[in-house]
Design an enzyme around this catalytic site. Structure first.
Site, PDB file in Angstrom:
ATOM      1  N   CYS A  69       0.827  -1.107   0.044  1.00 48.40           N
ATOM      2  CA  CYS A  69      -0.213   0.019   0.050  1.00 48.40           C
ATOM      3  C   CYS A  69       0.889   1.146   0.011  1.00 48.40           C
ATOM      4  O   CYS A  69       1.592   1.494  -1.011  1.00 48.40           O
ATOM      5  CB  CYS A  69      -1.130  -0.267   1.009  1.00 48.40           C
ATOM      6  SG  CYS A  69      -2.347   1.136   0.924  1.00 48.40           S
TER       7      CYS A  69
ATOM      8  N   HIS B 265      -4.079  -4.944  -0.295  1.00 40.69           N
ATOM      9  CA  HIS B 265      -3.731  -5.358   1.093  1.00 40.69           C
ATOM     10  C   HIS B 265      -3.631  -6.794   1.039  1.00 40.69           C
ATOM     11  O   HIS B 265      -4.629  -7.624   1.169  1.00 40.69           O
ATOM     12  CB  HIS B 265      -4.668  -5.030   2.276  1.00 40.69           C
ATOM     13  CG  HIS B 265      -4.273  -3.435   2.406  1.00 40.69           C
ATOM     14  ND1 HIS B 265      -3.371  -3.179   3.622  1.00 40.69           N
ATOM     15  CD2 HIS B 265      -4.807  -2.437   1.867  1.00 40.69           C
ATOM     16  CE1 HIS B 265      -3.355  -1.834   3.138  1.00 40.69           C
ATOM     17  NE2 HIS B 265      -4.260  -1.331   2.606  1.00 40.69           N
TER      18      HIS B 265
ATOM     19  N   GLU C 205      -3.082  -8.908   3.121  1.00 39.92           N
ATOM     20  CA  GLU C 205      -3.271  -9.554   4.591  1.00 39.92           C
ATOM     21  C   GLU C 205      -4.987  -9.419   4.688  1.00 39.92           C
ATOM     22  O   GLU C 205      -5.406 -10.127   5.598  1.00 39.92           O
ATOM     23  CB  GLU C 205      -2.550  -8.794   5.616  1.00 39.92           C
ATOM     24  CG  GLU C 205      -3.053  -7.537   6.078  1.00 39.92           C
ATOM     25  CD  GLU C 205      -2.547  -6.518   4.867  1.00 39.92           C
ATOM     26  OE1 GLU C 205      -2.129  -6.657   3.836  1.00 39.92           O
ATOM     27  OE2 GLU C 205      -2.714  -5.375   5.524  1.00 39.92           O
TER      28      GLU C 205
END
Lengths: 196, 251
Positions: free
Chosen positions: A76, A178, A180
């Site tokens: 990011c 992202h 995750e």
């Protein structure tokens, strides 16, 4: 082992939680001496790119980051820091990639922040995207994007313009989304990075 | 293409989900983490947790919930309920929340939106608006729709956007619980008036209601609770129908 570079830009709980779920060992980098303890690095980051760059400069780690030879993944804003410049705060950045971070033009049709799951398409072959089909969805939330570039764009995505969902140059990688928070394919990407 | 998002909403009190939940394969239907995990496996794009804990320990219980969710769930989630100050938001961010949703506190103190956006970025700040029609006007309500304010809904949402809201969660209290469909008229007006994402909430009762809300209003996401909790609509079936109607979804 993966070293996460700490410089105070945003929360990393979700990232470390994902690494723990995946059984990927990690530690933290606070000073220059910490780099040699790890064989790969993650530069996290959320929030304002200019503010993040200021924080990174205050750590004194910038020269060491620019000189890294091991696999390094910016996530990011951590990815945007790798570019030369961001319109966010009119900021000069690390310039590892000689390309720019620009703001999306907002409208009622194309909302900003670009929020949600968008499809990504490989522009090059790379083991970072092993076992991830072209057109897979990843979770994005950002108002600024890295321009598409024939040389550096590893994954492209489309919003109101084509942009870099991922960039690659030598040992440096970046992802705008992202991993995750991107379901199973995001986890696959983190596992792939741990094996580069 | 950016997908339209499907968002189950879970009400949580003292760390446990409230409202009936009817998943046959759950070991513990009151465990928000197990429920969240189940939804993520079904293809939910995002989750919203609304914490209605009313004790003095509320921040602590919310932080524990957020940490437990962030440890186990690989999709984004928003937490809302009683967030009044920067310190609340900071604790929830550090516990792994992707976004926070603010309702009453923002209406009472609109500058809180500016402060939150400056401190954490607009992407972290969801403004939840409960609206109800009074004398042909859409009026912002507090306390779960019981307390009318003097603010008109569209005007308040535009102010929230200008102050730094990153997303709007708009619940029509007239439609909520009716299962007669979303308030597509108001949602279209709001969606056309702002340049930030809008989540539709209130009234979902059938798969067709989701098709309608995306086709008629072009909102970015649709949220529902009971139709998902009671298994009346299964997310994979819902997404298949949306896709067959040429609505972009993540499958």
């Amino acid at each position: 082992m993966t070293g996460i570079i700490l410089y105070g830009a945003g929360n990393i709980f979700s990232l470390t939680a994902a690494l723990e779920r995946l059984g990927i060992p990690y530690g933290f980098i606070n000073s220059q001496e910490d780099f040699e303890k790890f064989d790969r690095y993650i530069i996290p980051g959320v929030g304002h790119a200019g503010a993040a760059m200021d924080k990174l400069e205050k750590t004194g780690l910038v020269p060491a980051i620019k000189a890294l030879k091991k696999p390094t993944l910016g996530i990011c804003v951590g990815m945007q820091l790798l570019t030369s410049y961001s319109e966010e705060g009119d900021s000069d950045l690390l310039n590892i990639f000689p390309i720019k971070t620009l703001r999306f033009q907002d409208s009622s049709e194309y909302k900003v922040p670009h929020t949600g799951w968008n499809q990504v398409y490989p522009e090059k072959d790379n083991p970072l995207f092993k076992n991830i089909p072209s057109g897979s969805h990843f979770y994005f939330v950002h108002s600024y994007f890295i321009e598409y570039d024939k040389t550096y764009t590893l994954l492209s995505a489309n919003y109101n313009t084509e942009f870099s969902a991922s960039i690659w140059h030598d040992n440096f990688y970046g992802v705008q989304f992202h991993p995750e928070k991107s379901g199973v394919y995001g986890e696959t990407l983190l596992t792939n990075f741990s094996k580069l | 293409m950016l997908s339209k998002r499907i968002i189950p909403c879970l009400d949580v009190k003292d760390g446990r989900t409230v409202k009936g939940v009817n998943f046959v394969d759950l070991r513990d239907a009151g465990d928000p983490v197990e429920l969240a995990w189940n939804y993520s496996r079904q293809g939910a794009d995002e989750l919203v947790f609304l914490d209605i804990t009313a004790t003095v320990e509320r921040r602590k219980t919310m932080v524990e919930l957020v940490k437990a969710v962030a440890r186990q769930i690989n999709i984004p989630f928003t937490i809302g309920g009683g967030i009044n100050e920067i310190a609340d938001a900071d604790a929830l961010l550090n516990a792994g929340a992707d976004k926070i949703s603010i309702n009453s506190a923002a209406v009472r103190n609109p500058a809180l939106i500016d402060e939150l956006a400056r401190a954490f970025g607009v992407q972290f700040v969801v403004i939840a608006v409960d609206t109800r029609r009074i004398d042909a006007k859409n009026i912002v309500h507090l306390n779960g729709g019981r307390l009318p304010t003097e603010r008109q809904t569209l005007e308040w949402i535009k102010e929230a956007e200008s102050r730094g809201a990153g997303e709007i969660l708009l619940t029509s209290m007239d439609h909520d619980g009716t299962k007669n469909g979303f308030d597509n008229g108001l949602l279209k007006t709001v969606n056309d008036a702002v340049h930030i994402p809008v989540i539709a909430s209130g009234g979902a009762g059938a798969v067709q209601h989701f098709v309608d809300v995306f086709e008629k209003t072009n909102v970015d996401a649709a949220l529902a609770a009971s139709v998902f909790h009671y298994g009346e609509i299964l997310i994979p079936d819902l997404k298949a129908v949306l896709k067959s109607n040429n609505i972009e979804v993540r499958i």
